[in-house]
Design a protein around this motif. Structure first.
Motif, short mmCIF file in Angstrom:
data_model
loop_
_atom_site.label_atom_id
_atom_site.label_comp_id
_atom_site.label_asym_id
_atom_site.label_seq_id
_atom_site.Cartn_x
_atom_site.Cartn_y
_atom_site.Cartn_z
N ALA A 1 0.82 -1.21 0.00
CA ALA A 1 0.00 0.00 0.00
C ALA A 1 0.85 1.26 0.00
CB ALA A 1 -0.92 -0.01 1.23
N ARG A 2 2.07 1.18 0.51
CA ARG A 2 2.94 2.35 0.56
C ARG A 2 3.80 2.49 -0.69
NH1 ARG A 2 3.04 4.03 6.10
NH2 ARG A 2 4.34 5.73 5.40
N GLY A 3 3.57 1.61 -1.66
CA GLY A 3 4.28 1.73 -2.93
C GLY A 3 5.59 0.99 -3.00
N GLY A 4 5.94 0.27 -1.95
CA GLY A 4 7.17 -0.53 -1.98
C GLY A 4 6.87 -1.95 -2.40
N ILE A 5 7.91 -2.72 -2.69
CA ILE A 5 7.74 -4.12 -3.05
C ILE A 5 7.31 -4.88 -1.79
CG2 ILE A 5 8.86 -6.18 -4.01
CD1 ILE A 5 10.94 -4.28 -5.30
N GLN A 6 6.31 -5.73 -1.96
CA GLN A 6 5.84 -6.50 -0.81
C GLN A 6 6.69 -7.76 -0.66
OE1 GLN A 6 1.81 -8.65 -0.51
NE2 GLN A 6 1.36 -6.56 0.12
N VAL A 7 7.12 -8.03 0.55
CA VAL A 7 7.92 -9.23 0.80
C VAL A 7 7.41 -9.90 2.08
CG1 VAL A 7 10.07 -8.45 -0.32
CG2 VAL A 7 9.61 -7.82 2.07
N ASP A 8 7.72 -11.20 2.18
CA ASP A 8 7.39 -11.89 3.43
C ASP A 8 8.56 -11.76 4.41
OD1 ASP A 8 9.32 -13.72 2.68
OD2 ASP A 8 7.91 -15.32 2.17
N GLU A 9 8.49 -12.47 5.51
CA GLU A 9 9.53 -12.33 6.54
C GLU A 9 10.89 -12.83 6.07
OE1 GLU A 9 7.78 -14.47 9.80
OE2 GLU A 9 7.48 -12.59 10.89
N GLN A 10 10.88 -13.64 4.99
CA GLN A 10 12.15 -14.10 4.44
C GLN A 10 12.57 -13.26 3.24
OE1 GLN A 10 11.72 -18.49 4.16
NE2 GLN A 10 12.94 -18.42 6.04
N MET A 11 11.94 -12.11 3.08
CA MET A 11 12.27 -11.15 2.02
C MET A 11 11.93 -11.70 0.64
SD MET A 11 13.19 -9.06 4.28
CE MET A 11 13.29 -7.66 3.20
N ARG A 12 10.98 -12.63 0.61
CA ARG A 12 10.54 -13.22 -0.65
C ARG A 12 9.40 -12.36 -1.20
NH1 ARG A 12 10.27 -18.01 1.46
NH2 ARG A 12 11.93 -19.29 0.59
N THR A 13 9.47 -12.06 -2.49
CA THR A 13 8.37 -11.31 -3.11
C THR A 13 7.23 -12.28 -3.41
OG1 THR A 13 9.11 -11.73 -5.36
CG2 THR A 13 10.10 -9.83 -4.25
N SER A 14 6.25 -11.80 -4.17
CA SER A 14 5.13 -12.69 -4.52
C SER A 14 5.58 -13.81 -5.46
CB SER A 14 3.99 -11.87 -5.16
OG SER A 14 4.50 -11.07 -6.22
N PRO B 1 8.23 -16.78 -5.57
CA PRO B 1 9.10 -17.40 -4.56
C PRO B 1 10.58 -17.45 -4.95
CG PRO B 1 7.65 -19.03 -5.59
CD PRO B 1 7.18 -17.69 -6.05
N ASP B 2 10.89 -17.25 -6.22
CA ASP B 2 12.31 -17.26 -6.62
C ASP B 2 12.90 -15.86 -6.69
OD1 ASP B 2 12.30 -20.03 -6.77
OD2 ASP B 2 11.54 -19.99 -8.84
N ILE B 3 12.08 -14.87 -6.37
CA ILE B 3 12.57 -13.49 -6.41
C ILE B 3 12.48 -12.88 -5.01
CG2 ILE B 3 12.32 -11.21 -7.46
CD1 ILE B 3 11.06 -12.51 -9.88
N PHE B 4 13.60 -12.36 -4.56
CA PHE B 4 13.67 -11.71 -3.26
C PHE B 4 13.88 -10.22 -3.47
CE2 PHE B 4 14.78 -16.07 -2.76
CZ PHE B 4 14.34 -16.44 -1.49
N ALA B 5 13.54 -9.45 -2.47
CA ALA B 5 13.81 -8.01 -2.57
C ALA B 5 14.22 -7.49 -1.20
CB ALA B 5 12.58 -7.27 -3.09
N VAL B 6 15.13 -6.54 -1.21
CA VAL B 6 15.68 -5.99 0.04
C VAL B 6 15.92 -4.49 -0.10
CG1 VAL B 6 16.86 -8.17 0.60
CG2 VAL B 6 18.09 -6.40 -0.66
N GLY B 7 16.07 -3.84 1.04
CA GLY B 7 16.53 -2.44 1.05
C GLY B 7 15.42 -1.41 0.91
N ASP B 8 15.79 -0.27 0.41
CA ASP B 8 14.87 0.88 0.37
C ASP B 8 13.64 0.64 -0.50
OD1 ASP B 8 16.99 1.90 1.76
OD2 ASP B 8 17.36 3.59 0.43
N ALA B 9 13.69 -0.38 -1.37
CA ALA B 9 12.57 -0.59 -2.29
C ALA B 9 11.45 -1.43 -1.67
CB ALA B 9 13.07 -1.27 -3.56
N VAL B 10 11.69 -2.02 -0.51
CA VAL B 10 10.66 -2.91 0.04
C VAL B 10 9.91 -2.28 1.20
CG1 VAL B 10 12.06 -4.93 -0.59
CG2 VAL B 10 12.12 -4.09 1.77
N GLU B 11 8.73 -2.78 1.41
CA GLU B 11 7.97 -2.40 2.61
C GLU B 11 8.33 -3.36 3.73
OE1 GLU B 11 3.79 -1.94 2.02
OE2 GLU B 11 4.10 -0.47 0.43
N VAL B 12 8.47 -2.82 4.93
CA VAL B 12 8.79 -3.66 6.08
C VAL B 12 7.79 -3.41 7.19
CG1 VAL B 12 11.27 -3.74 5.59
CG2 VAL B 12 10.37 -1.91 7.02
#
Lengths: 610, 610
Positions: B312-325, B327-338
């Motif tokens: 909702a805040r415009g960042g990439i959504q990830v789960d607690e393991q930094m997995r995006t929607s 499962p083979d793509i992860f995202a970290v850092g300023d681009a993700v929502e935490v």
């Protein structure tokens, strides 16, 4: 809002000393005994730290209580931790040391302060104390409902030959500090011998050197700062020597004599002093001033006389509410034994912070405000010395060893802030943890900047039962002048966590028998730094150099050599990081390898003991 | 030691790029697909902070993985937090900013770094990315088993009139920093307008002033440093003004024009600049340089194109393991929502520390080393500005208010170390806690020394779910040059705990309608400082002065006055302590009283908003 503490009986046999106000409100005899119940008489023996905190909080919680502090010295609530800096003229005015005085206690807190008044006995049955005016010798009897003992500790002063010669000082009180200052001024002190390398000894050395006085330091142990593990103290030894302090470690004082220059300073030849310190090893150290700061013993004279239970370490025994074996008598501060929270051991921890908190707890308990409990002490402490900071919290390795407790450790050498920002300084850290579950047991650190910050963070971690996995994930403030994206606290947690997970097998210099290792055909000591570094900072004799930058290529060859996989590789670099990277490469090449924690930097700090 | 991650299928359709070594060991077709299983191909988009951390840990955990970093800029792993200081010439050399380079990634980590290479699309089905060499425009296709997105954020650059005029800069990269430095040198910049009062804006102001450049600051909110509560920022405003910075708060930029001096600097009359900044309020600010640092937006172009879920805040959504929607793509850092750990809110927290930890977690997950989970972020952060430090952790009051969460707070103004040791500096602290159970929700502090230390301790406390009762009992290091026997952290805990226990009723200036209070016959505002202080530092108009030193006597009379017990007394002193003592006296005299937290000092900081 205030619930009164239970167990305060009805009528007391002692006249109420300051009941006039209460009696003007309550006029019948029954009311008077109610008034007695409402007006607790609390006597406090000792008006520094714990005693003063207790008095102030008591008053906040109970406006009616009669509170009296007896202080045998001339000042209540003085800053005893400031005394060395007062001698060093860093703190210029005596008045700065007097945090509160009798007038402030009266005005702010309506607490009666009896200075120069020593409590000489307790009658537990009658619930009275005898207080002696030390200036007149007059004794008076004072009744109490509750008695709080905050007598502190006494400087240990062994009965050595010559101990009473003029010029030998302790430093526990303002008058003692003034006596030292006068002696320095009057005798034109040029050299001093400080006996005892604990906190106060170190601070005295710094302050005397600050005043241009040459110092010898005599310490019976092989290290200064005995609560700390020796390798963490090595930088302190170096710093002391770099400031011209002569260390006499592993040596103890045997006695004192008048020095070559005579008590009147008649002979002023080179090296002549007013006094001569004789050590057990046979040294004769001349000096114009001797500071005897070999420790503090709990002051338990009163408690013993009153038959209160003492603990095995010689301090007054108290429960979690700071109650002695007599439920109406409490004790706080340097005179009591406390539980060390990490080990559970009963011990003596003479620190101002715990003393203050204990005083507050007693006030809570006496007024029934809160069922407060003292949680024990972690021994969090810090020393500043010639720009160096040494700090620690929780258990030391020597304590864990002595108690036979299971522990593991990591060493690291990390910058206080981002290396790319000017002025970064490396600090040495040692983290102790439980190998079963990673619970943090202790942290010690030494360096120039930001040292006590990391120890404080770990102090909070220990208080809350945190593990190394928590330190790994700690989110601390980062900007380049304050820290790093991976703070030293994170790094300590990461190294320990990797070690616990088995991905980073670690060993320690003090657990490696280097001679045996190098003689052993199945063992290889590998230095993975670049050749230029070895030349510049030195290396461990017998190590094979396999620089990290070319390690993958070397390992391809090595892993195909016959017998390579039967050997064990002990790896080190400068501070540990590259050793870790190299260890991972060895392991994944099918070779048995272990990283030596803290690298060559730790070797240099441990080497004096190997 | 290494368990391989599950779920990596057998044969892949893409040729293995660097399989020569593996193929020399495994020769049959089946073996080749085993090799593919063993040799994970990991592509990392973005080589700063999170991406670089991920690559390094991946290599440590898996020597065989094929790891490639694509970095669209010319440098991987550069110190973006150092850029303002590089412009300010505090950091002298560009090389200092380059924490690691492609050669080091190759030698130390066997990680291929493709600099100046932008990943322009992802084919999730084929598991490939297209990478574009930004210097040649050539596209190449790269297969992956795992893709890690660490694209960071983009400087917000609104399409305002004149936005493309030369001399308007953002500062996210080394080339941008170099462009600013060149512009300053070539144009002889004398005045700058910095637009945006966040961390980078503040650091740029400091560094420009450090270089002798006069600064105007334009910030749309009524305060700088928006993550902080306004009263904590008041000292920052003061400090900025004292350094000659002109603040334009509550004003926004509307557009840009060439300035009076012309683009060639032909007119150099007083106040003339190369550019003119137009604000919404109608101001026209001339300057030779404009810094546009109004925020950072998560870089999600790739993620959106690939159909990954955004939050909702415009960042990439990830789960607690930094997995995006995917499962083979992860995202970290300023681009993700935490997850913000205190409030549980999903949010954007662009900080280097969390980015680094996220990168490590991804490496753990990909290699199956550890089922690591990102615990969320506390937003611990610190700003250094002209000798002032502003730091915070956990939730701010404005966040708690916005989310409608229950909270209480205390203010205090405490010395960084013992007042009796020279050089003590007062810091302002605000502690937020849960009124139900005392759980610590947040801490903010501002001052000159030792500020971020206290915030770091509280950050650890929050991480471990500590309460104000824990802060009260925290055992931190004390020596007079480092702290106090009652550290500011303890004091914050004590004030909050007393408030929760009901012994110290507190109110806050921002919750008191002073006009209504003073007009109300049943309410009295009481200043308990000594008369001399009121004259010296001022007081609140309408307050009655009842100095603490004579309060007991005054209360005896007051409590007997008719109607006194029907009134409510709002008490304040200078910083809160004497107000507390006075409040206790009022309450125990049977009068209804409340202490105003933080005293007159807090009034001064809140007054601009009242």
């Amino acid at each position: 809002m205030l619930s009164l503490s239970r167990g305060i009986g009805a009528a007391r046999t002692f006249p109420l000393q300051r009941a006039s106000r209460a009696l003007s409100l309550f006029c019948s005899a029954t009311m008077a005994s109610d008034a007695a119940a409402a007006k607790k008489r609390v006597l406090i023996v000792g008006g520094v730290a714990g005693g003063a905190s207790c008095a102030a909080r008591l008053r906040r919680l109970d406006e009616k209580a009669e509170i009296t502090i007896f202080e045998k010295g001339p000042y209540v609530s003085f800053a005893n931790c400031g005394l060395p800096y007062y001698v060093g003229e860093v703190i210029k005015e005596q008045s700065s040391l007097l945090v509160a005085n009798a007038a402030k206690f009266d005005k702010w807190f309506n607490v009666a302060v009896k200075e120069n008044t020593e409590v000489v006995s307790i009658d537990r049955k009658a619930k009275t104390v005898v207080a002696r005016d030390v200036t007149t010798g007059t004794d008076t009897v004072h009744p109490y409902d509750y008695l709080v003992l905050s007598p502190g500790g006494n400087a240990v002063r062994p009965p050595l030959p010559g101990i009473d010669l003029p010029g030998i000082f302790s430093i526990k009180t303002v008058p003692e500090a003034n006596a030292i200052k006068s002696w320095i001024a009057e005798k034109g002190v040029k050299r001093a011998v400080v006996i005892g390398g604990g906190f106060i000894g170190m601070e005295m050395v710094e302050n005397l050197v600050h005043r241009g006085i040459e110092c010898d330091l005599v310490e019976a142990m092989n290290q200064v700062m005995p609560p700390f593990d020796p390798e963490l103290v090595e930088p302190v030894h170096e710093r002391l020597r770099s400031k011209g302090v002569t260390l006499h470690l592993g040596d103890a004082v045997a006695g004192f004599e008048p020095g070559t220059s005579g008590a009147d300073g008649s002979s002023k030849e080179e090296g002549a002093g007013l006094l001569r310190v004789l050590t057990k090893s046979g040294k004769k150290l001349e000096a114009d001033l001797v500071l005897l700061v070999i420790g503090v013993r709990p002051e338990t004279t009163l408690a013993r006389q009153a038959g209160l239970t003492l603990g095995a370490r010689g301090g007054i025994q108290v429960d979690e509410q700071m109650r002695t074996s007599d439920p109406d008598i409490f004790a706080v501060g340097d005179a009591v034994e406390v539980k060390e929270v990490v080990t559970g051991e009963q011990t003596l921890i003479p620190l101002a912070g715990p003393a203050n908190r204990q005083g507050r707890i007693v006030a809570d308990v006496i007024t029934g405000n809160e069922p407060s409990r003292f949680r024990g002490s972690q021994g969090s402490s810090v020393l500043g010395l010639f720009g160096l900071t040494l700090a620690g919290t929780g258990a030391s390795e020597k304590t864990l060893k002595r108690l036979g407790l299971s522990y593991d450790k990591v060493y690291l050498h990390a910058n206080n802030h981002a290396g790319y920002y000017p002025g970064a300084r490396q600090m040495d850290l040692k983290l102790l943890f439980d190998p079963k579950d990673g619970r943090v047991l202790g942290m010690q650190a030494v360096g120039e900047e930001g040292v006590e910050k990391r120890v404080d963070v770990v102090a909070m971690a220990i208080q809350k039962g945190a593990t190394v996995f928590d330190l790994e994930e700690a989110e601390l403030c980062y900007a380049p002048q304050f820290g790093s994206a991976k703070d030293p606290v994170n790094l300590a947690g990461m190294v320990a966590a990797n070690s616990l997970r088995g991905t980073h097998p670690l060993v320690h210099w003090d657990r490696v028998d280097l001679g045996a290792l190098l003689a052993e055909p199945g063992a290889v000591l590998v230095d993975v730094r670049e050749p230029g570094e070895l030349v510049k900072v030195g290396s461990v004799a017998g190590a094979v150099n396999m620089p990290l930058s070319g390690l993958r290529q070397q390992l391809q060859q090595l892993s195909q050599q016959e017998g390579a996989d039967a050997k064990k590789y002990y790896i080190y670099c400068q501070v540990g990081l590259r050793g870790y990277l190299a260890t991972r490469q060895f392991l994944q090449a099918g070779l048995d390898a272990v990283n030596i924690s803290g690298g060559f930097k730790s070797f240099q700090q441990v080497a004096p003991k190997l």
